[in-house]
Design a protein around this motif. Structure first.
Motif, PDB file in Angstrom:
ATOM      1  N   ARG A   1      -0.865   3.070 -11.407  1.00 55.27           N
ATOM      2  CA  ARG A   1      -2.227   2.564 -11.587  1.00 55.27           C
ATOM      3  C   ARG A   1      -2.204   1.152 -12.176  1.00 55.27           C
ATOM      4  O   ARG A   1      -2.955   0.283 -11.732  1.00 55.27           O
ATOM      5  CB  ARG A   1      -3.036   3.501 -12.474  1.00 55.27           C
ATOM      6  CG  ARG A   1      -3.374   4.828 -11.791  1.00 55.27           C
ATOM      7  CD  ARG A   1      -4.222   5.729 -12.686  1.00 55.27           C
ATOM      8  NE  ARG A   1      -5.506   5.117 -12.991  1.00 55.27           N
ATOM      9  CZ  ARG A   1      -6.550   5.096 -12.159  1.00 55.27           C
ATOM     10  NH1 ARG A   1      -6.459   5.656 -10.985  1.00 55.27           N
ATOM     11  NH2 ARG A   1      -7.678   4.521 -12.529  1.00 55.27           N
TER      12      ARG A   1
ATOM     13  N   THR B   1     -12.296   3.773 -10.513  1.00 55.95           N
ATOM     14  CA  THR B   1     -11.848   2.430 -10.179  1.00 55.95           C
ATOM     15  C   THR B   1     -12.790   1.341 -10.690  1.00 55.95           C
ATOM     16  O   THR B   1     -12.384   0.199 -10.770  1.00 55.95           O
ATOM     17  CB  THR B   1     -11.712   2.262  -8.654  1.00 55.95           C
ATOM     18  OG1 THR B   1     -12.980   2.499  -8.073  1.00 55.95           O
ATOM     19  CG2 THR B   1     -10.674   3.196  -8.097  1.00 55.95           C
TER      20      THR B   1
ATOM     21  N   LYS C   1      -7.124  -1.153  -3.035  1.00 57.21           N
ATOM     22  CA  LYS C   1      -6.944  -0.704  -4.423  1.00 57.21           C
ATOM     23  C   LYS C   1      -7.871   0.478  -4.713  1.00 57.21           C
ATOM     24  O   LYS C   1      -7.446   1.480  -5.283  1.00 57.21           O
ATOM     25  CB  LYS C   1      -7.252  -1.840  -5.405  1.00 57.21           C
ATOM     26  CG  LYS C   1      -6.238  -2.945  -5.419  1.00 57.21           C
ATOM     27  CD  LYS C   1      -6.672  -4.014  -6.409  1.00 57.21           C
ATOM     28  CE  LYS C   1      -5.731  -5.185  -6.407  1.00 57.21           C
ATOM     29  NZ  LYS C   1      -6.102  -6.197  -7.409  1.00 57.21           N
TER      30      LYS C   1
ATOM     31  N   TRP D   1       0.136  -1.117 -11.874  1.00 65.44           N
ATOM     32  CA  TRP D   1       0.582  -2.060 -10.855  1.00 65.44           C
ATOM     33  C   TRP D   1      -0.511  -2.273  -9.802  1.00 65.44           C
ATOM     34  O   TRP D   1      -0.796  -3.415  -9.419  1.00 65.44           O
ATOM     35  CB  TRP D   1       1.876  -1.600 -10.174  1.00 65.44           C
ATOM     36  CG  TRP D   1       2.245  -2.541  -9.079  1.00 65.44           C
ATOM     37  CD1 TRP D   1       2.820  -3.769  -9.216  1.00 65.44           C
ATOM     38  CD2 TRP D   1       1.981  -2.371  -7.686  1.00 65.44           C
ATOM     39  NE1 TRP D   1       2.933  -4.366  -7.985  1.00 65.44           N
ATOM     40  CE2 TRP D   1       2.432  -3.533  -7.036  1.00 65.44           C
ATOM     41  CE3 TRP D   1       1.413  -1.350  -6.928  1.00 65.44           C
ATOM     42  CZ2 TRP D   1       2.334  -3.696  -5.655  1.00 65.44           C
ATOM     43  CZ3 TRP D   1       1.320  -1.515  -5.551  1.00 65.44           C
ATOM     44  CH2 TRP D   1       1.781  -2.678  -4.936  1.00 65.44           C
ATOM     45  N   ILE D   2      -1.107  -1.197  -9.332  1.00 67.41           N
ATOM     46  CA  ILE D   2      -2.140  -1.309  -8.294  1.00 67.41           C
ATOM     47  C   ILE D   2      -3.281  -2.207  -8.765  1.00 67.41           C
ATOM     48  O   ILE D   2      -3.748  -3.072  -8.026  1.00 67.41           O
ATOM     49  CB  ILE D   2      -2.666   0.087  -7.880  1.00 67.41           C
ATOM     50  CG1 ILE D   2      -1.568   0.848  -7.122  1.00 67.41           C
ATOM     51  CG2 ILE D   2      -3.938  -0.032  -7.038  1.00 67.41           C
ATOM     52  CD1 ILE D   2      -1.849   2.336  -6.945  1.00 67.41           C
ATOM     53  N   GLU D   3      -3.717  -2.034  -9.981  1.00 63.86           N
ATOM     54  CA  GLU D   3      -4.824  -2.828 -10.514  1.00 63.86           C
ATOM     55  C   GLU D   3      -4.510  -4.316 -10.517  1.00 63.86           C
ATOM     56  O   GLU D   3      -5.396  -5.142 -10.325  1.00 63.86           O
ATOM     57  CB  GLU D   3      -5.185  -2.353 -11.922  1.00 63.86           C
ATOM     58  CG  GLU D   3      -5.823  -0.976 -11.924  1.00 63.86           C
ATOM     59  CD  GLU D   3      -5.912  -0.333 -13.290  1.00 63.86           C
ATOM     60  OE1 GLU D   3      -5.471  -0.939 -14.294  1.00 63.86           O
ATOM     61  OE2 GLU D   3      -6.413   0.808 -13.356  1.00 63.86           O
TER      62      GLU D   3
ATOM     63  N   GLU E   1       0.830  -1.205   0.000  1.00 66.50           N
ATOM     64  CA  GLU E   1       0.000   0.000   0.000  1.00 66.50           C
ATOM     65  C   GLU E   1       0.867   1.258   0.000  1.00 66.50           C
ATOM     66  O   GLU E   1       0.607   2.207  -0.744  1.00 66.50           O
ATOM     67  CB  GLU E   1      -0.940   0.001   1.202  1.00 66.50           C
ATOM     68  CG  GLU E   1      -1.899   1.166   1.188  1.00 66.50           C
ATOM     69  CD  GLU E   1      -2.949   1.105   2.273  1.00 66.50           C
ATOM     70  OE1 GLU E   1      -3.735   2.066   2.368  1.00 66.50           O
ATOM     71  OE2 GLU E   1      -3.003   0.107   3.028  1.00 66.50           O
TER      72      GLU E   1
ATOM     73  N   LEU F   1      -6.640   3.656  -2.964  1.00 67.65           N
ATOM     74  CA  LEU F   1      -5.467   4.234  -3.629  1.00 67.65           C
ATOM     75  C   LEU F   1      -5.851   4.892  -4.949  1.00 67.65           C
ATOM     76  O   LEU F   1      -5.425   6.011  -5.234  1.00 67.65           O
ATOM     77  CB  LEU F   1      -4.404   3.160  -3.881  1.00 67.65           C
ATOM     78  CG  LEU F   1      -3.608   2.696  -2.681  1.00 67.65           C
ATOM     79  CD1 LEU F   1      -2.781   1.455  -3.045  1.00 67.65           C
ATOM     80  CD2 LEU F   1      -2.696   3.799  -2.172  1.00 67.65           C
TER      81      LEU F   1
ATOM     82  N   SER G   1      -2.048  -5.748  -8.539  1.00 68.12           N
ATOM     83  CA  SER G   1      -1.357  -6.105  -7.301  1.00 68.12           C
ATOM     84  C   SER G   1      -2.188  -7.066  -6.443  1.00 68.12           C
ATOM     85  O   SER G   1      -3.398  -7.202  -6.648  1.00 68.12           O
ATOM     86  CB  SER G   1      -1.066  -4.839  -6.493  1.00 68.12           C
ATOM     87  OG  SER G   1      -2.230  -4.377  -5.845  1.00 68.12           O
TER      88      SER G   1
ATOM     89  N   GLY H   1       2.343   1.704  -3.458  1.00 68.99           N
ATOM     90  CA  GLY H   1       1.345   2.231  -4.386  1.00 68.99           C
ATOM     91  C   GLY H   1       1.136   3.720  -4.214  1.00 68.99           C
ATOM     92  O   GLY H   1       1.072   4.473  -5.188  1.00 68.99           O
ATOM     93  N   SER H   2       1.058   4.160  -2.978  1.00 70.36           N
ATOM     94  CA  SER H   2       0.877   5.580  -2.690  1.00 70.36           C
ATOM     95  C   SER H   2       2.059   6.413  -3.180  1.00 70.36           C
ATOM     96  O   SER H   2       1.885   7.446  -3.828  1.00 70.36           O
ATOM     97  CB  SER H   2       0.672   5.763  -1.189  1.00 70.36           C
ATOM     98  OG  SER H   2       0.461   7.103  -0.888  1.00 70.36           O
TER      99      SER H   2
END
Length: 92
Positions: free
Chosen positions: A63, A87, A76, A65-67, A48, A79, A69, A51-52
């Motif tokens: 974005r 999202t 998600k 990677w977060i999607e 987390e 973030l 992750s 991601g931030s």
């Protein structure tokens, strides 16, 4: 056995501190280091944080990677919402 437990805690703590530092410089490298953290709660917290940090460095890469992750859906969404993006499509 007692020193082994202490060694594991020290290792996890050191990895967490290292990942926090690297996340502000090279988030992709930080992800690879965070993946070796054994403690799942700490690993997810580091993901987390990465991601931030990544969103402030390279929004598009972050974005993506977060999607994909392993972060829980609610993290998600938080973030990506903080980033100002939508999202709904990304998380389906």
């Amino acid at each position: 056995m007692r020193s082994r437990i202490g060694d594991d805690a020290t290792r996890e703590s050191a990895l967490g501190a290292f990942v926090n530092t690297v996340a502000t410089i090279d988030p992709a490298v930080a992800v690879r280091w965070a993946e070796v953290i054994r403690d799942e709660e700490l690993r997810m917290a580091q993901f987390e944080n990465i991601g931030s940090s990544w969103l402030s460095i390279d929004r598009v890469a972050a974005r993506a990677w977060i999607e994909k992750s392993p972060l829980p859906k609610d993290v998600k969404e938080r973030l990506l919402a903080h980033d100002g993006g939508t999202t709904n499509d990304a998380l389906r």
